[in-house]
Design a protein around this motif. Structure first.
Motif, PDB file in Angstrom:
ATOM      1  N   GLN A 235      12.164 -44.631 -13.124  1.00  0.00           N
ATOM      2  CA  GLN A 235      11.125 -44.125 -12.472  1.00  0.00           C
ATOM      3  C   GLN A 235      11.134 -42.682 -12.586  1.00  0.00           C
ATOM      4  N   LEU A 236      12.320 -42.204 -12.264  1.00  0.00           N
ATOM      5  CA  LEU A 236      12.275 -40.748 -12.433  1.00  0.00           C
ATOM      6  C   LEU A 236      11.971 -40.052 -13.507  1.00  0.00           C
ATOM      7  N   ASP A 237      12.324 -40.813 -14.727  1.00  0.00           N
ATOM      8  CA  ASP A 237      11.930 -40.449 -15.866  1.00  0.00           C
ATOM      9  C   ASP A 237      10.592 -40.354 -16.185  1.00  0.00           C
ATOM     10  N   GLU A 238       9.739 -41.429 -15.481  1.00  0.00           N
ATOM     11  CA  GLU A 238       8.536 -41.307 -15.579  1.00  0.00           C
ATOM     12  C   GLU A 238       7.567 -40.262 -14.787  1.00  0.00           C
ATOM     13  N   LYS A 239       7.935 -40.345 -13.412  1.00  0.00           N
ATOM     14  CA  LYS A 239       7.414 -39.352 -12.608  1.00  0.00           C
ATOM     15  C   LYS A 239       7.509 -37.945 -12.769  1.00  0.00           C
ATOM     16  N   VAL A 240       8.580 -37.459 -13.379  1.00  0.00           N
ATOM     17  CA  VAL A 240       8.880 -36.009 -13.433  1.00  0.00           C
ATOM     18  C   VAL A 240       9.116 -35.671 -14.974  1.00  0.00           C
ATOM     19  N   SER A 241       8.081 -34.363 -15.258  1.00  0.00           N
ATOM     20  CA  SER A 241       8.221 -33.910 -16.290  1.00  0.00           C
ATOM     21  C   SER A 241       8.455 -32.530 -16.386  1.00  0.00           C
ATOM     22  N   PHE A 242       9.183 -31.873 -17.119  1.00  0.00           N
ATOM     23  CA  PHE A 242       9.207 -30.471 -17.279  1.00  0.00           C
ATOM     24  C   PHE A 242       9.880 -30.053 -18.887  1.00  0.00           C
ATOM     25  N   GLU A 243       9.669 -28.757 -19.197  1.00  0.00           N
ATOM     26  CA  GLU A 243      10.264 -28.208 -20.332  1.00  0.00           C
ATOM     27  C   GLU A 243      11.650 -28.471 -20.629  1.00  0.00           C
ATOM     28  N   LEU A 244      12.276 -28.661 -21.585  1.00  0.00           N
ATOM     29  CA  LEU A 244      13.598 -28.887 -21.597  1.00  0.00           C
ATOM     30  C   LEU A 244      14.246 -27.638 -22.562  1.00  0.00           C
ATOM     31  N   PRO A 245      15.562 -27.223 -22.165  1.00  0.00           N
ATOM     32  CA  PRO A 245      16.217 -26.164 -23.047  1.00  0.00           C
ATOM     33  C   PRO A 245      16.325 -26.878 -24.504  1.00  0.00           C
ATOM     34  N   PRO A 246      15.934 -26.120 -25.338  1.00  0.00           N
ATOM     35  CA  PRO A 246      16.419 -27.300 -26.840  1.00  0.00           C
ATOM     36  C   PRO A 246      17.687 -27.102 -27.326  1.00  0.00           C
ATOM     37  N   SER A 247      18.504 -26.035 -26.857  1.00  0.00           N
ATOM     38  CA  SER A 247      20.050 -26.088 -27.034  1.00  0.00           C
ATOM     39  C   SER A 247      20.720 -27.223 -26.117  1.00  0.00           C
ATOM     40  N   LEU A 248      20.353 -27.808 -25.074  1.00  0.00           N
ATOM     41  CA  LEU A 248      20.844 -28.836 -24.567  1.00  0.00           C
ATOM     42  C   LEU A 248      20.296 -30.017 -25.015  1.00  0.00           C
ATOM     43  N   VAL A 249      19.365 -30.231 -25.451  1.00  0.00           N
ATOM     44  CA  VAL A 249      18.665 -31.444 -26.018  1.00  0.00           C
ATOM     45  C   VAL A 249      19.636 -31.528 -27.393  1.00  0.00           C
ATOM     46  N   ASP A 250      19.542 -30.325 -28.000  1.00  0.00           N
ATOM     47  CA  ASP A 250      20.415 -30.622 -29.514  1.00  0.00           C
ATOM     48  C   ASP A 250      21.778 -31.063 -29.459  1.00  0.00           C
ATOM     49  N   ALA A 251      22.531 -30.351 -28.290  1.00  0.00           N
ATOM     50  CA  ALA A 251      23.836 -30.703 -28.214  1.00  0.00           C
ATOM     51  C   ALA A 251      24.110 -31.994 -27.815  1.00  0.00           C
ATOM     52  N   GLU A 252      23.411 -32.471 -26.861  1.00  0.00           N
ATOM     53  CA  GLU A 252      23.450 -33.898 -26.537  1.00  0.00           C
ATOM     54  C   GLU A 252      23.027 -34.964 -27.624  1.00  0.00           C
TER      55      GLU A 252
ATOM     56  N   LYS B  89      20.064 -48.685  -9.849  1.00  0.00           N
ATOM     57  CA  LYS B  89      20.293 -47.262 -10.129  1.00  0.00           C
ATOM     58  C   LYS B  89      19.516 -46.909 -11.398  1.00  0.00           C
ATOM     59  N   ARG B  90      19.608 -47.890 -12.390  1.00  0.00           N
ATOM     60  CA  ARG B  90      18.856 -47.838 -13.851  1.00  0.00           C
ATOM     61  C   ARG B  90      17.356 -48.004 -13.412  1.00  0.00           C
ATOM     62  N   LYS B  91      16.827 -48.832 -12.543  1.00  0.00           N
ATOM     63  CA  LYS B  91      15.465 -48.739 -12.145  1.00  0.00           C
ATOM     64  C   LYS B  91      15.111 -47.228 -11.415  1.00  0.00           C
ATOM     65  N   LEU B  92      15.973 -46.935 -10.699  1.00  0.00           N
ATOM     66  CA  LEU B  92      15.567 -45.458 -10.024  1.00  0.00           C
ATOM     67  C   LEU B  92      15.359 -44.651 -11.450  1.00  0.00           C
ATOM     68  N   LEU B  93      16.451 -44.563 -12.238  1.00  0.00           N
ATOM     69  CA  LEU B  93      16.449 -43.492 -13.376  1.00  0.00           C
ATOM     70  C   LEU B  93      15.111 -43.699 -14.072  1.00  0.00           C
TER      71      LEU B  93
END
Length: 446
Positions: free
Chosen positions: A293-310, A287-291
């Motif tokens: 790969q997904l983190d490397e393959k897929v890129s898109f704009e992130l909502p700043p409010s969600l990133v700040d909260a996390e 599962k970690r290896k999958l995540l």
């Protein structure tokens, strides 16, 4: 009703909503018409009270409800038409705070929209699955552990060593005064078990049966009994017997102690349990290896409010792990570091990606799965299971916390079914090394 866009910058959206006075009046009239058949008023038969009189009597009271419903309806229509999904709770404010009856209602709506998550082909994902078989050596090792846990103690001659059991009488005193709870007779204490306060067991190493000894110790400053915390004490100890540990025989009798019919049945249960443990560990690595790969393959704009909260949540959690003595939240403001923000971006990106994949493929957590999750958690509160169930039912946030990992695992399993997975025979040591590497990566990321 009018909706005018005032901001469209990246994922940030703002709109000015106007609900006309005529629309509000119509909403109030609609509510009065619904209620009219059941209204009784002196001088009129039930259901025959004139609308004008009803409006005079109840119109002002219903205006607030009409305003709320009108604004909620405008927001619902807006999200249906635009297809926007807010990342967090939208910010809604009255633009004309000095509003008076007869005026239009003006509202400012602001939110961050969830981004469009790009598609990816799960069949292009290539993963390696470590397959570990529970061999005889692993089963024998587990059996030896069970035998040790089922050990007994036999009386021995000579001095007590670490691991031995000493049967003792003791009386504790502080400044010559005995204290409550500081005495016992025929107490079986295993040396090295850390059952007593620090320093106690170590001073009994080397004692023999019949020996009397004063044990001098200091209670820890954080001791559970406040009247003893941080104080020096003397325990008058009489050693009545010294016993050496004796591991249980690995035979059918041992198997019966653990609920099995015989030794072969116990071995089968151990083999099955080990297989499940190896399978779960292997899945975690994959599962970690999958995540990754997904983190490397897929890129898109992130909502700043969600990133700040996390990021804030990560920083706060790690701060409490580093400061376990602080139980509450009465502490200085914790500012997330760049590393916290980087980790938050990864978590938000993967969370949105998996959520979107689950939504598009109609992956859901069933009622049975939720019930099982609640039952598993409830077992941590013996005797309070019913209260825990009620708490979960009344707490949407708690239900979400229980549901989220189940949903994530179901989406991950969906990807596994489509991905190109190659099985690789591995030893227990290979799997352990992979798990340790995984833990090291998580620690470094945190």
């Amino acid at each position: 009703m009018q909706v005018n866009e005032t901001l469209n910058d990246g994922l940030k959206r703002s709109y000015h909503i106007t609900v006309t006075a005529a629309e509000l009046d119509a909403k109030v009239d609609e509510k009065l018409a619904e209620a009219q058949p059941g209204v009784e008023m002196k001088g009129f038969r039930k259901g025959k009270v004139p609308m004008a009189l009803l409006k005079k009597q109840f119109g002002q009271r219903l205006m607030g409800e009409a305003m709320q419903e009108a604004v909620d309806g405008a927001m619902t229509d807006h999200f249906e038409k635009t297809g926007d999904r807010p990342a967090m709770q939208p910010d809604v404010k009255m633009a004309n705070e000095d509003w008076k009856p007869g005026q239009d209602v003006e509202v400012d709506l602001s939110y961050e929209a969830l981004p469009d998550v790009p598609e990816f082909d799960a069949k292009e994902i290539k993963l390696e699955k470590l397959v570990v078989t529970a061999d005889d050596a692993a089963v024998d090792e587990a059996l030896e552990g069970l035998a040790k846990n089922a050990q007994s103690f036999d009386t021995k001659e000579g001095a007590a060593e670490e691991g031995d059991q000493v049967v003792i009488d003791f009386k504790g005193s502080i400044d010559g005064e005995e204290f409550e709870g500081g005495a016992a007779d025929d107490y079986p204490l295993v040396l090295g078990s850390s059952s007593f306060i620090p320093g106690f067991e170590e001073q009994l190493t080397g004692v023999t049966a019949g020996e009397e000894k004063d044990v001098n110790v200091s209670f820890p400053a954080e001791y559970q009994a406040p009247h003893l915390a941080g104080k020096d004490a003397v325990f008058a100890v009489t050693v009545k017997e010294v016993k050496a540990p004796k591991a249980a025989e690995i035979d059918d009798d041992l198997a019966k102690q653990f609920g099995s019919e015989d030794l072969e049945a116990l071995k089968g249960q151990i083999r099955e349990r080990l297989g499940a443990e190896y399978g779960q560990a292997s899945r975690s690595v994959m599962k970690r290896k999958l995540l990754d790969q997904l983190d490397e393959k897929v890129s898109f704009e992130l909502p700043p409010s969600l990133v700040d909260a996390e990021a804030n949540q990560i920083a706060h959690q790690l701060w409490h792990e580093e400061n376990p003595d602080v139980q509450g939240h009465d502490h200085p403001t914790i500012e997330p570091t760049d590393e916290h923000k980087k980790l938050a971006e990864r978590r938000v990106r993967l969370g949105l990606l998996l959520a979107e994949l689950g939504r598009k493929n109609e992956i859901q957590v069933t009622d049975a799965e939720m019930t099982q999750a609640v039952m598993n958690q409830a077992r941590q509160y013996p005797g309070q299971e019913r209260q825990f169930f009620e708490f979960v039912q009344q707490n949407p946030q708690m239900r979400q916390q229980l549901q989220a990992p189940i949903f994530e695992d179901k989406v991950v399993d969906y990807i596994f079914e489509l991905a190109d997975i190659t099985e690789k025979e591995a030893s227990k040591e290979d799997l352990q090394a992979a798990v340790e590497a995984l833990e090291d990566e998580e620690t470094a990321a945190a």
